[in-house]
Scaffold this motif. Structure first.
Motif, PDB file in Angstrom:
ATOM      1  N   LEU A  56       0.829  -1.211   0.000  1.00 36.98           N
ATOM      2  CA  LEU A  56       0.000   0.000   0.000  1.00 36.98           C
ATOM      3  C   LEU A  56       0.862   1.260   0.000  1.00 36.98           C
ATOM      4  O   LEU A  56       0.579   2.226  -0.716  1.00 36.98           O
ATOM      5  CB  LEU A  56      -0.916   0.001   1.224  1.00 36.98           C
ATOM      6  N   SER A  57       1.922   1.249   0.789  1.00 40.32           N
ATOM      7  CA  SER A  57       2.794   2.416   0.874  1.00 40.32           C
ATOM      8  C   SER A  57       3.495   2.689  -0.448  1.00 40.32           C
ATOM      9  O   SER A  57       3.612   3.842  -0.880  1.00 40.32           O
ATOM     10  CB  SER A  57       3.834   2.213   1.987  1.00 40.32           C
ATOM     11  N   ILE A  58       3.964   1.637  -1.096  1.00 41.66           N
ATOM     12  CA  ILE A  58       4.679   1.803  -2.366  1.00 41.66           C
ATOM     13  C   ILE A  58       3.711   2.244  -3.470  1.00 41.66           C
ATOM     14  O   ILE A  58       3.996   3.165  -4.243  1.00 41.66           O
ATOM     15  CB  ILE A  58       5.391   0.497  -2.756  1.00 41.66           C
ATOM     16  N   ALA A  59       2.534   1.588  -3.545  1.00 48.27           N
ATOM     17  CA  ALA A  59       1.573   1.908  -4.605  1.00 48.27           C
ATOM     18  C   ALA A  59       1.005   3.315  -4.468  1.00 48.27           C
ATOM     19  O   ALA A  59       0.599   3.922  -5.465  1.00 48.27           O
ATOM     20  CB  ALA A  59       0.433   0.893  -4.603  1.00 48.27           C
ATOM     21  N   SER A  60       0.981   3.824  -3.238  1.00 43.89           N
ATOM     22  CA  SER A  60       0.434   5.168  -3.010  1.00 43.89           C
ATOM     23  C   SER A  60       1.535   6.200  -2.795  1.00 43.89           C
ATOM     24  O   SER A  60       1.277   7.274  -2.248  1.00 43.89           O
ATOM     25  CB  SER A  60      -0.483   5.156  -1.776  1.00 43.89           C
ATOM     26  N   HIS A  61       2.748   5.882  -3.247  1.00 40.65           N
ATOM     27  CA  HIS A  61       3.849   6.832  -3.097  1.00 40.65           C
ATOM     28  C   HIS A  61       3.449   8.168  -3.717  1.00 40.65           C
ATOM     29  O   HIS A  61       2.871   8.215  -4.811  1.00 40.65           O
ATOM     30  CB  HIS A  61       5.109   6.301  -3.778  1.00 40.65           C
ATOM     31  N   PRO A  62       3.707   9.278  -3.033  1.00 37.67           N
ATOM     32  CA  PRO A  62       3.245  10.586  -3.532  1.00 37.67           C
ATOM     33  C   PRO A  62       3.749  10.940  -4.932  1.00 37.67           C
ATOM     34  O   PRO A  62       3.097  11.701  -5.646  1.00 37.67           O
ATOM     35  CB  PRO A  62       3.784  11.577  -2.486  1.00 37.67           C
ATOM     36  N   MET A  63       4.877  10.392  -5.349  1.00 37.25           N
ATOM     37  CA  MET A  63       5.377  10.675  -6.692  1.00 37.25           C
ATOM     38  C   MET A  63       4.502  10.034  -7.776  1.00 37.25           C
ATOM     39  O   MET A  63       4.557  10.429  -8.939  1.00 37.25           O
ATOM     40  CB  MET A  63       6.812  10.173  -6.842  1.00 37.25           C
ATOM     41  N   LEU A  64       3.691   9.047  -7.397  1.00 37.76           N
ATOM     42  CA  LEU A  64       2.833   8.369  -8.372  1.00 37.76           C
ATOM     43  C   LEU A  64       1.450   9.006  -8.485  1.00 37.76           C
ATOM     44  O   LEU A  64       0.731   8.765  -9.458  1.00 37.76           O
ATOM     45  CB  LEU A  64       2.675   6.883  -7.992  1.00 37.76           C
ATOM     46  N   VAL A  65       1.074   9.825  -7.509  1.00 38.53           N
ATOM     47  CA  VAL A  65      -0.271  10.411  -7.489  1.00 38.53           C
ATOM     48  C   VAL A  65      -0.569  11.248  -8.733  1.00 38.53           C
ATOM     49  O   VAL A  65      -1.683  11.170  -9.284  1.00 38.53           O
ATOM     50  CB  VAL A  65      -0.485  11.219  -6.198  1.00 38.53           C
ATOM     51  N   PRO A  66       0.384  12.080  -9.241  1.00 37.53           N
ATOM     52  CA  PRO A  66       0.068  12.834 -10.471  1.00 37.53           C
ATOM     53  C   PRO A  66      -0.285  11.939 -11.655  1.00 37.53           C
ATOM     54  O   PRO A  66      -1.150  12.297 -12.466  1.00 37.53           O
ATOM     55  CB  PRO A  66       1.362  13.622 -10.735  1.00 37.53           C
ATOM     56  N   ILE A  67       0.358  10.779 -11.765  1.00 37.00           N
ATOM     57  CA  ILE A  67       0.039   9.859 -12.862  1.00 37.00           C
ATOM     58  C   ILE A  67      -1.375   9.330 -12.705  1.00 37.00           C
ATOM     59  O   ILE A  67      -2.152   9.276 -13.678  1.00 37.00           O
ATOM     60  CB  ILE A  67       1.047   8.695 -12.912  1.00 37.00           C
ATOM     61  N   TYR A  68      -1.744   8.935 -11.485  1.00 31.12           N
ATOM     62  CA  TYR A  68      -3.108   8.454 -11.252  1.00 31.12           C
ATOM     63  C   TYR A  68      -4.128   9.535 -11.608  1.00 31.12           C
ATOM     64  O   TYR A  68      -5.168   9.249 -12.214  1.00 31.12           O
ATOM     65  CB  TYR A  68      -3.285   8.053  -9.781  1.00 31.12           C
ATOM     66  N   THR A  69      -3.827  10.774 -11.242  1.00 30.12           N
ATOM     67  CA  THR A  69      -4.740  11.887 -11.537  1.00 30.12           C
ATOM     68  C   THR A  69      -4.889  12.092 -13.034  1.00 30.12           C
ATOM     69  O   THR A  69      -6.006  12.278 -13.547  1.00 30.12           O
ATOM     70  CB  THR A  69      -4.227  13.182 -10.887  1.00 30.12           C
ATOM     71  N   MET A  70      -3.772  12.053 -13.754  1.00 33.68           N
ATOM     72  CA  MET A  70      -3.808  12.245 -15.199  1.00 33.68           C
ATOM     73  C   MET A  70      -4.589  11.133 -15.891  1.00 33.68           C
ATOM     74  O   MET A  70      -5.381  11.385 -16.802  1.00 33.68           O
ATOM     75  CB  MET A  70      -2.378  12.296 -15.742  1.00 33.68           C
ATOM     76  N   LEU A  71      -4.362   9.896 -15.488  1.00 35.86           N
ATOM     77  CA  LEU A  71      -5.085   8.771 -16.089  1.00 35.86           C
ATOM     78  C   LEU A  71      -6.587   8.929 -15.885  1.00 35.86           C
ATOM     79  O   LEU A  71      -7.381   8.664 -16.796  1.00 35.86           O
ATOM     80  CB  LEU A  71      -4.598   7.452 -15.487  1.00 35.86           C
ATOM     81  N   MET A  72      -6.963   9.370 -14.703  1.00 35.65           N
ATOM     82  CA  MET A  72      -8.380   9.548 -14.398  1.00 35.65           C
ATOM     83  C   MET A  72      -8.988  10.657 -15.249  1.00 35.65           C
ATOM     84  O   MET A  72     -10.086  10.519 -15.800  1.00 35.65           O
ATOM     85  CB  MET A  72      -8.535   9.870 -12.907  1.00 35.65           C
ATOM     86  N   MET A  73      -8.270  11.776 -15.397  1.00 38.94           N
ATOM     87  CA  MET A  73      -8.815  12.906 -16.127  1.00 38.94           C
ATOM     88  C   MET A  73      -8.841  12.691 -17.640  1.00 38.94           C
ATOM     89  O   MET A  73      -9.742  13.167 -18.326  1.00 38.94           O
ATOM     90  CB  MET A  73      -8.002  14.170 -15.811  1.00 38.94           C
ATOM     91  N   LEU A  74      -7.864  11.980 -18.159  1.00 35.99           N
ATOM     92  CA  LEU A  74      -7.758  11.828 -19.615  1.00 35.99           C
ATOM     93  C   LEU A  74      -8.515  10.625 -20.159  1.00 35.99           C
ATOM     94  O   LEU A  74      -8.909  10.621 -21.330  1.00 35.99           O
ATOM     95  CB  LEU A  74      -6.286  11.726 -20.019  1.00 35.99           C
ATOM     96  N   TYR A  75      -8.714   9.602 -19.309  1.00 36.32           N
ATOM     97  CA  TYR A  75      -9.235   8.349 -19.862  1.00 36.32           C
ATOM     98  C   TYR A  75     -10.551   7.879 -19.245  1.00 36.32           C
ATOM     99  O   TYR A  75     -11.087   6.854 -19.666  1.00 36.32           O
ATOM    100  CB  TYR A  75      -8.176   7.257 -19.726  1.00 36.32           C
ATOM    101  N   LEU A  76     -11.081   8.602 -18.251  1.00 36.25           N
ATOM    102  CA  LEU A  76     -12.428   8.280 -17.789  1.00 36.25           C
ATOM    103  C   LEU A  76     -13.434   8.732 -18.839  1.00 36.25           C
ATOM    104  O   LEU A  76     -13.341   9.841 -19.365  1.00 36.25           O
ATOM    105  CB  LEU A  76     -12.732   8.973 -16.463  1.00 36.25           C
ATOM    106  N   SER A  77     -14.405   7.905 -19.137  1.00 38.62           N
ATOM    107  CA  SER A  77     -15.341   8.196 -20.230  1.00 38.62           C
ATOM    108  C   SER A  77     -16.191   9.434 -19.977  1.00 38.62           C
ATOM    109  O   SER A  77     -16.677  10.052 -20.921  1.00 38.62           O
ATOM    110  CB  SER A  77     -16.247   6.985 -20.479  1.00 38.62           C
ATOM    111  N   ASN A  78     -16.390   9.816 -18.711  1.00 36.40           N
ATOM    112  CA  ASN A  78     -17.207  10.993 -18.423  1.00 36.40           C
ATOM    113  C   ASN A  78     -16.361  12.249 -18.228  1.00 36.40           C
ATOM    114  O   ASN A  78     -16.876  13.282 -17.812  1.00 36.40           O
ATOM    115  CB  ASN A  78     -18.081  10.759 -17.182  1.00 36.40           C
ATOM    116  N   SER A  79     -15.082  12.176 -18.539  1.00 32.16           N
ATOM    117  CA  SER A  79     -14.207  13.346 -18.435  1.00 32.16           C
ATOM    118  C   SER A  79     -14.325  14.196 -19.700  1.00 32.16           C
ATOM    119  O   SER A  79     -14.461  13.667 -20.806  1.00 32.16           O
ATOM    120  CB  SER A  79     -12.749  12.902 -18.254  1.00 32.16           C
ATOM    121  N   PRO A  80     -14.253  15.530 -19.579  1.00 30.59           N
ATOM    122  CA  PRO A  80     -14.339  16.387 -20.765  1.00 30.59           C
ATOM    123  C   PRO A  80     -13.148  16.217 -21.707  1.00 30.59           C
ATOM    124  O   PRO A  80     -13.216  16.663 -22.849  1.00 30.59           O
ATOM    125  CB  PRO A  80     -14.384  17.798 -20.173  1.00 30.59           C
ATOM    126  N   TRP A  81     -12.088  15.586 -21.248  1.00 23.51           N
ATOM    127  CA  TRP A  81     -10.904  15.387 -22.094  1.00 23.51           C
ATOM    128  C   TRP A  81     -10.832  13.987 -22.693  1.00 23.51           C
ATOM    129  O   TRP A  81      -9.901  13.673 -23.400  1.00 23.51           O
ATOM    130  CB  TRP A  81      -9.624  15.656 -21.295  1.00 23.51           C
TER     131      TRP A  81
END
Length: 215
Positions: free
Chosen positions: A20-45
């Motif tokens: 859990l600690s490794i998967a949630s490392h703060p350096m990885l959070v921006p990638i998770y955010t980008m994936l969510m914003m760019l590839y979620l079907s209900n996202s404007p992008w």
């Protein structure tokens, strides 16, 4: 004497906490955010051209995750830090400062080089701001970097979801549950106190909220 079954249970919990600690490392959070914003079907992008989305993901990941990980690797080689999670607060100054400068530069260059959407630029500057706050706080007090990242992610989903009428569905609940699990993992590993975790969530949320409201 602890029997073998109890030892295995404790080891299993330790492994779960480490994962859990490794998967949630703060350096990885921006990638998770980008994936969510760019590839979620209900996202404007979501409907943007695939090449553009890939370019944005690569550019932001390079500045907020990949290069900061490189700095951490260099610091490991130079023995400035002893572990990638930097358990000793005195080791955190240079990796955090370099990561802050890299993220800030990414936000500055994002508009001219790749025309980042303003919301994503706000997210990048939010990462830079919370890293700057961590640089200031960490030499005196060991704030949780994990909860800083998750607090920022919660702010992003909450504010952008409200502003742009994006229904993140179960994503918000997943973030809340994940925050609780990561908090447990950091306590179980004796990496932080409850207060260090709580302040981290609050500071991360505020830093991201400030930049998103500006952009």
């Amino acid at each position: 004497m602890i029997d073998s079954e109890n030892r295995n249970n404790h080891y299993g919990l330790w492994v779960a906490a480490r994962v859990l600690s490794i998967a949630s490392h703060p350096m990885l959070v921006p990638i998770y955010t980008m994936l969510m914003m760019l590839y979620l079907s209900n996202s404007p992008w979501y409907s943007l051209p695939g090449n553009y989305k890939s370019g944005v993901l690569l550019f932001v990941s390079l500045g907020t995750t990949l290069l900061p990980l490189v700095w951490m690797g260099v610091c490991l080689l130079l023995r400035i830090i002893t572990d990638i999670e930097m358990p000793n607060k005195t080791e955190r100054f240079w990796p955090l400062l370099l990561s802050c400068l890299t993220s800030f530069t990414t936000g500055i260059l994002g508009n001219s080089l790749i025309q980042l959407p303003s919301v994503i630029r706000g997210m990048v500057f939010g990462v830079a701001l919370l890293l700057l706050v961590a640089v200031i706080i960490t030499p005196k007090w060991k704030i949780s970097l994990h909860s800083l990242g998750l607090g920022a992610l919660l702010a992003f989903v909450t504010i952008i979801g409200t502003r742009m009428s994006i229904d993140f569905g179960e994503g918000l609940y997943i973030i809340l549950v994940l925050s609780g699990l990561v908090g447990w993992s950091r306590l179980y590993l004796i990496a932080h106190t409850p207060l260090q975790l709580l302040i981290g969530y609050i500071v991360g949320f505020i830093c991201m909220a400030i930049t998103l409201l500006i952009f």
